[in-house]
Design an enzyme around this catalytic site. Structure first.
Site, PDB file in Angstrom:
ATOM      1  CD  GLU A   3      -0.675  -5.552   5.878  1.00  0.00           C
ATOM      2  OE1 GLU A   3      -0.631  -6.131   4.779  1.00  0.00           O
ATOM      3  OE2 GLU A   3      -0.958  -4.329   5.985  1.00  0.00           O
ATOM      4  CG  HIS A  59      -3.420  -3.582   3.401  1.00  0.00           C
ATOM      5  ND1 HIS A  59      -2.373  -2.952   4.040  1.00  0.00           N
ATOM      6  CD2 HIS A  59      -4.118  -2.602   2.777  1.00  0.00           C
ATOM      7  CE1 HIS A  59      -2.441  -1.642   3.822  1.00  0.00           C
ATOM      8  NE2 HIS A  59      -3.483  -1.403   3.054  1.00  0.00           N
ATOM      9  CB  CYS A  94      -0.970  -0.060   1.180  1.00  0.00           C
ATOM     10  SG  CYS A  94      -2.329   1.090   1.016  1.00  0.00           S
TER      11      CYS A  94
END
Lengths: 81, 232
Positions: free
Chosen positions: B206, B204, B87
């Site tokens: 994560e 994302h 990002c």
């Protein structure tokens, strides 16, 4: 001291959604004669230099290194006296 | 054991998510790297997390790229060290010129935070080597400036060198115009540099690590990295 006024705008080939949204709003206001709106940034820079040429090269460096992303933006420098 | 560095800029806000994902889900050794640090020695991979470094002033990532750690990061990349920008991390890598292209505001101007489907386009990188080509991953995006831009010559080069790793597609895996959520050139969600050691991606992974929290497809990307580096 030299006072530079810098405008940074998206290249003509790059879609400017903010400009498009503003254009649409202006049309809604009844300003139907407006054909195109592009939104960019305006930056004022005070620079110490012995002459305008030197001042211009400093501001150009500032623009190409940081203030504009030349992958998608153009910049235009004007000096105020 | 693998040693992962997560860079923290003023305004980073996914640094702890990345730390958590690696330390507690992937069980590897992780440390934060404040952006003023200049020592990245002993690290196997560096992650530039998401967020709003320097408040996104000027352009996303434009100011972070001048932080002291970036010089060390560039040296790390030159030596072949893997760097993953997620990002805002992707935006910083673009501004630093480590990956070609630039980010525009999303086509429809809105900040978009939702789960999207991305398709694995190439397995020729450590980030995707244990995934399957055309495999779908459901991973959230969360950005206002993720509309990837590169000119025609640039996109051709990316395609010719197999640098596109992920594209935005719909739930069936088709790259329909509606699936291109932010208007990116060629549906691009993630690309590498020419040497393929640097990845920039807008989604994302994560944030998709544990089924308990609803989704875990992101884990596969980290598994691929750790397997490829043989450090897990």
């Amino acid at each position: 001291m030299f006072k530079a006024k810098v405008s940074v705008t998206l290249r003509p080939s790059i879609l400017d959604p903010k400009g498009k949204a503003a254009h649409h709003a202006l049309e809604n206001l009844g300003l139907t004669n407006i054909e195109r709106v592009r939104i960019g940034k305006f930056i004022e820079i005070d620079v110490q230099a012995t002459n305008e040429e030197e001042a211009r090269s400093i501001v150009e460096l500032a623009c190409s290194k940081l203030l504009a992303n030349e992958v998608m933006e153009d910049f235009h420098i004007m000096f105020e006296f | 054991m693998a040693k992962v560095g997560v860079i923290v800029f003023p305004g980073s806000n996914c640094d702890h998510d990345a730390y958590h994902a690696l330390k507690y889900v992937m069980n590897v050794d992780v440390k934060f790297l404040w952006h003023k640090e200049t020592d990245v020695s002993g690290l196997d991979i560096i992650i530039i997390p998401g967020g709003f470094s320097y408040g996104d002033y000027l352009r996303s990532g434009a100011i972070a790229r001048f932080s002291p750690i970036m010089q060390e990061l560039i040296e790390f990349v030159k030596k072949g060290g893997p760097v993953m920008g997620i990002c805002n991390g992707f935006q910083i890598l673009l501004e630093a010129g480590l990956i070609p292209g630039a980010m525009r505001h999303n086509e429809k101007l809105k900040f978009i935070c939702k789960d999207v489907h991305i398709r694995v386009e190439s397995t020729q990188s450590i980030y995707t080597s244990s995934l399957q080509k055309d495999q779908l991953l459901k991973i959230p995006i969360s950005h206002g400036e993720g509309n990837y831009y590169i000119d025609n010559d640039g996109i051709k080069e990316l395609q010719d060198n197999d640098q596109v790793l992920f594209r935005y597609v719909n739930a069936h895996g088709d790259a329909t115009p509606e699936a291109n959520i932010n208007g990116s050139v060629d549906h691009i969600a993630g690309i590498t540099n020419k040497q393929k050691n640097v990845l920039g991606m807008m989604p994302h992974p994560e944030r998709a690590m544990e089924q308990l929290l609803g989704k875990e497809d992101g884990k596969q990307i980290f598994e691929s990295i750790l397997q490829a580096l043989a450090i897990s």
